[in-house]
Design a protein around this motif. Structure first.
Motif, PDB file in Angstrom:
ATOM      1  N   TYR A  28      57.673 -30.562  -4.646  1.00  0.00           N
ATOM      2  CA  TYR A  28      56.457 -30.906  -3.718  1.00  0.00           C
ATOM      3  C   TYR A  28      55.428 -29.901  -3.565  1.00  0.00           C
ATOM      4  CZ  TYR A  28      58.453 -27.914  -0.097  1.00  0.00           C
ATOM      5  OH  TYR A  28      59.058 -26.899   0.544  1.00  0.00           O
ATOM      6  N   ASP A  29      54.282 -29.885  -3.100  1.00  0.00           N
ATOM      7  CA  ASP A  29      53.147 -29.024  -2.841  1.00  0.00           C
ATOM      8  C   ASP A  29      53.234 -28.664  -1.547  1.00  0.00           C
ATOM      9  OD1 ASP A  29      52.354 -29.042  -5.497  1.00  0.00           O
ATOM     10  OD2 ASP A  29      50.605 -30.555  -5.002  1.00  0.00           O
ATOM     11  N   HIS A  30      53.163 -27.196  -1.250  1.00  0.00           N
ATOM     12  CA  HIS A  30      53.056 -26.755   0.248  1.00  0.00           C
ATOM     13  C   HIS A  30      51.734 -27.127   0.753  1.00  0.00           C
ATOM     14  CE1 HIS A  30      56.530 -24.013   0.000  1.00  0.00           C
ATOM     15  NE2 HIS A  30      56.091 -23.288  -1.051  1.00  0.00           N
ATOM     16  N   ARG A  31      51.531 -27.243   2.181  1.00  0.00           N
ATOM     17  CA  ARG A  31      50.433 -27.261   2.498  1.00  0.00           C
ATOM     18  C   ARG A  31      49.362 -26.332   2.440  1.00  0.00           C
ATOM     19  NH1 ARG A  31      51.057 -27.699   8.595  1.00  0.00           N
ATOM     20  NH2 ARG A  31      52.724 -28.908   8.106  1.00  0.00           N
ATOM     21  N   GLN A  65      48.046 -31.026  -4.124  1.00  0.00           N
ATOM     22  CA  GLN A  65      47.768 -32.161  -3.559  1.00  0.00           C
ATOM     23  C   GLN A  65      48.168 -32.637  -2.188  1.00  0.00           C
ATOM     24  OE1 GLN A  65      47.492 -35.530  -6.669  1.00  0.00           O
ATOM     25  NE2 GLN A  65      48.755 -34.123  -7.906  1.00  0.00           N
ATOM     26  N   SER A  66      48.608 -31.615  -1.505  1.00  0.00           N
ATOM     27  CA  SER A  66      49.086 -31.544  -0.227  1.00  0.00           C
ATOM     28  C   SER A  66      47.816 -31.626   0.752  1.00  0.00           C
ATOM     29  CB  SER A  66      50.153 -30.754   0.145  1.00  0.00           C
ATOM     30  OG  SER A  66      51.470 -31.365  -0.396  1.00  0.00           O
ATOM     31  N   SER A  94      51.911 -24.622  -7.545  1.00  0.00           N
ATOM     32  CA  SER A  94      52.090 -26.131  -7.216  1.00  0.00           C
ATOM     33  C   SER A  94      53.203 -26.684  -8.062  1.00  0.00           C
ATOM     34  CB  SER A  94      50.764 -26.875  -7.590  1.00  0.00           C
ATOM     35  OG  SER A  94      50.701 -26.938  -9.139  1.00  0.00           O
ATOM     36  N   ASP A 126      58.382 -28.004   6.632  1.00  0.00           N
ATOM     37  CA  ASP A 126      57.816 -29.104   5.872  1.00  0.00           C
ATOM     38  C   ASP A 126      58.917 -29.237   4.812  1.00  0.00           C
ATOM     39  OD1 ASP A 126      55.271 -28.903   6.992  1.00  0.00           O
ATOM     40  OD2 ASP A 126      54.432 -27.781   5.636  1.00  0.00           O
ATOM     41  N   PRO A 131      50.000 -34.563   5.249  1.00  0.00           N
ATOM     42  CA  PRO A 131      50.743 -35.076   4.223  1.00  0.00           C
ATOM     43  C   PRO A 131      51.070 -34.137   3.334  1.00  0.00           C
ATOM     44  CG  PRO A 131      48.184 -35.266   4.024  1.00  0.00           C
ATOM     45  CD  PRO A 131      48.672 -34.732   5.385  1.00  0.00           C
ATOM     46  N   LEU A 132      52.174 -34.295   2.958  1.00  0.00           N
ATOM     47  CA  LEU A 132      52.793 -33.560   1.800  1.00  0.00           C
ATOM     48  C   LEU A 132      53.129 -34.230   0.331  1.00  0.00           C
ATOM     49  CD1 LEU A 132      55.503 -31.525   3.926  1.00  0.00           C
ATOM     50  CD2 LEU A 132      53.165 -30.864   3.273  1.00  0.00           C
ATOM     51  N   TYR A 133      52.375 -33.783  -0.627  1.00  0.00           N
ATOM     52  CA  TYR A 133      52.737 -34.423  -2.136  1.00  0.00           C
ATOM     53  C   TYR A 133      53.912 -34.252  -2.573  1.00  0.00           C
ATOM     54  CZ  TYR A 133      51.690 -35.654  -6.976  1.00  0.00           C
ATOM     55  OH  TYR A 133      51.735 -35.984  -8.129  1.00  0.00           O
ATOM     56  N   THR A 180      54.228 -39.488  -0.609  1.00  0.00           N
ATOM     57  CA  THR A 180      53.677 -38.619   0.333  1.00  0.00           C
ATOM     58  C   THR A 180      54.449 -38.678   1.431  1.00  0.00           C
ATOM     59  OG1 THR A 180      51.495 -39.135  -0.254  1.00  0.00           O
ATOM     60  CG2 THR A 180      51.625 -38.208   1.841  1.00  0.00           C
TER      61      THR A 180
END
Length: 381
Positions: A113-116, A120-121, A89, A137, A62-64, A54
């Protein structure tokens, strides 16, 4: 390692030729496979990453993040960072992460990674749903998990716009470390001016079935119109197939995309309308001149028509323009063999594999090769 992965690792994206009986055999085999769903047993979205972490964005959201190392355990030559589109995602890069992990020339460490507001971000607000914030980000992810070494950025749709915004915010990053950029089904501006044709927005289209509940079709921009839920509150498979894909997509892949879209609530998507509508970064494209750039799009894309890709290529005359015949808005899922093949070209160029392979890798691959590339990828799987 499967035959296709051996082929991709050895040959990479270098052009090939097949004629006569060999080409006929490839074509017949491909036609036979099209009668069944070639991805019905594919574990879509289920590939385990090597590491999960994270990363805290600059405002603490938090960014996954997932990381995938080279499959053979060797040291990576380059880091590839995938930036997905609205309502998707990390899972949307399934085929690329699967095949690029097996690549050995060069070896690639992959970061997704997932955007906000996605996957899971953490959540997004109306104030932070901007391309500028998404660019911040992306920079946070790079600083945290890829703080040094060469980088190739790969962005789909809004992900491509995010990369452009990052080039505007952090030009020195592109001058010093970003050696390759892949822009997939994206635009540098005029998003509201060129998009879905009127017939798709008619009352007979599945897009319009539940729009009244959300606030009217006029308030929706082409970038997110494909994600409008129907009257039941959910997207229909018919709408997804019609708007996101081209010709005859795999039903398994259509269902996979539908499941991804169902994860992100409409209220989250609406927040991104303004920033996509105001996106105008044609001048920023000049900041990509230090990197090898490729622009990939489908000529059946109803969301962001291929003319957007052509316009970007006009602004970047040294960029490689790839037209994927019959592909819609998600060519990386609909025609993964072609997209991944060109990504390998880009990675090899970015890493200057000529000195490592003993042969030159051309920066300009003819569009006439794309159909053969697809056949070869299927044949050698």
């Amino acid at each position: 390692m499967t035959p296709s992965r051996r082929f991709m690792g050895v040959v990479g994206g270098v052009g090939a030729a097949a004629t006569g009986a060999a080409a006929t055999a490839l074509t017949m085999a491909t036609r036979q496979r099209r009668h069944r769903d070639q991805y019905e047993n594919e574990p879509l979205g289920q590939l385990p990453p090597d590491r999960v972490s994270t990363v805290a964005a600059d405002d603490g959201v938090p960014l996954y993040v997932e990381e995938v190392d080279p499959a053979d355990g060797g040291a990576a030559d380059v880091t590839l960072v995938g930036v997905h589109g609205v309502a998707l995602s990390t899972k949307s890069w399934h085929f690329q992460r699967r095949d690029l992990a097996a690549l050995t020339l060069p070896r690639v460490r992959q970061v997704y990674y997932d955007h906000r507001g996605h996957g899971q971000s953490g959540p997004v607000t109306a104030e932070t749903a901007t391309l500028e914030q998404l660019a911040h980000d992306l920079h946070s992810v790079i600083r945290a998990v890829a703080p040094e070494g060469p980088i190739v950025l790969m962005g789909h749709s809004v992900g491509g716009m995010t990369i452009m915004a990052l080039a505007e915010e952090e030009p020195e990053l592109f001058a010093d470390r970003v050696c390759g950029v892949s822009l997939i089904a994206t635009a540098a501006g005029e998003v509201g001016a060129r998009g879905l044709p009127k017939r798709v927005l008619s009352k007979y289209s599945p897009v319009g079935w539940g729009v009244g509940r959300i606030g009217g079709i006029a308030e929706w921009q082409p970038e997110i119109i494909e994600f409008v839920r129907a009257a039941s509150g959910q997207l229909t498979k018919r709408a997804v197939r019609r708007l996101a894909f081209g010709g005859e997509p795999s039903e398994t892949v259509v269902q996979f995309l539908l499941e991804m879209l169902d994860v992100t609530p409409v209220r989250e998507l609406v927040k991104f309308v303004g920033t996509v509508d105001s996106h105008d970064r044609y001048e920023v494209l000049a900041g990509l001149k230090h990197a090898h750039v490729q622009v990939i799009g489908g000529d059946a894309d109803l969301i962001l028509p291929f003319s957007h890709c052509e316009r970007i290529a006009d602004e970047l005359p040294d960029a490689q323009l790839v037209r994927v015949t019959g592909a819609g808005h998600v060519p990386q899922l609909e025609h993964p063999e072609i997209v991944t093949s060109y990504l390998i070209d880009l990675l090899q160029l970015a890493c200057d594999t000529e000195s490592k392979s003993g042969g030159k890798v051309s920066g300009k691959i003819g569009l006439r090769d794309e159909a053969l590339r697809g056949l070869l990828r299927r044949w050698f799987r």
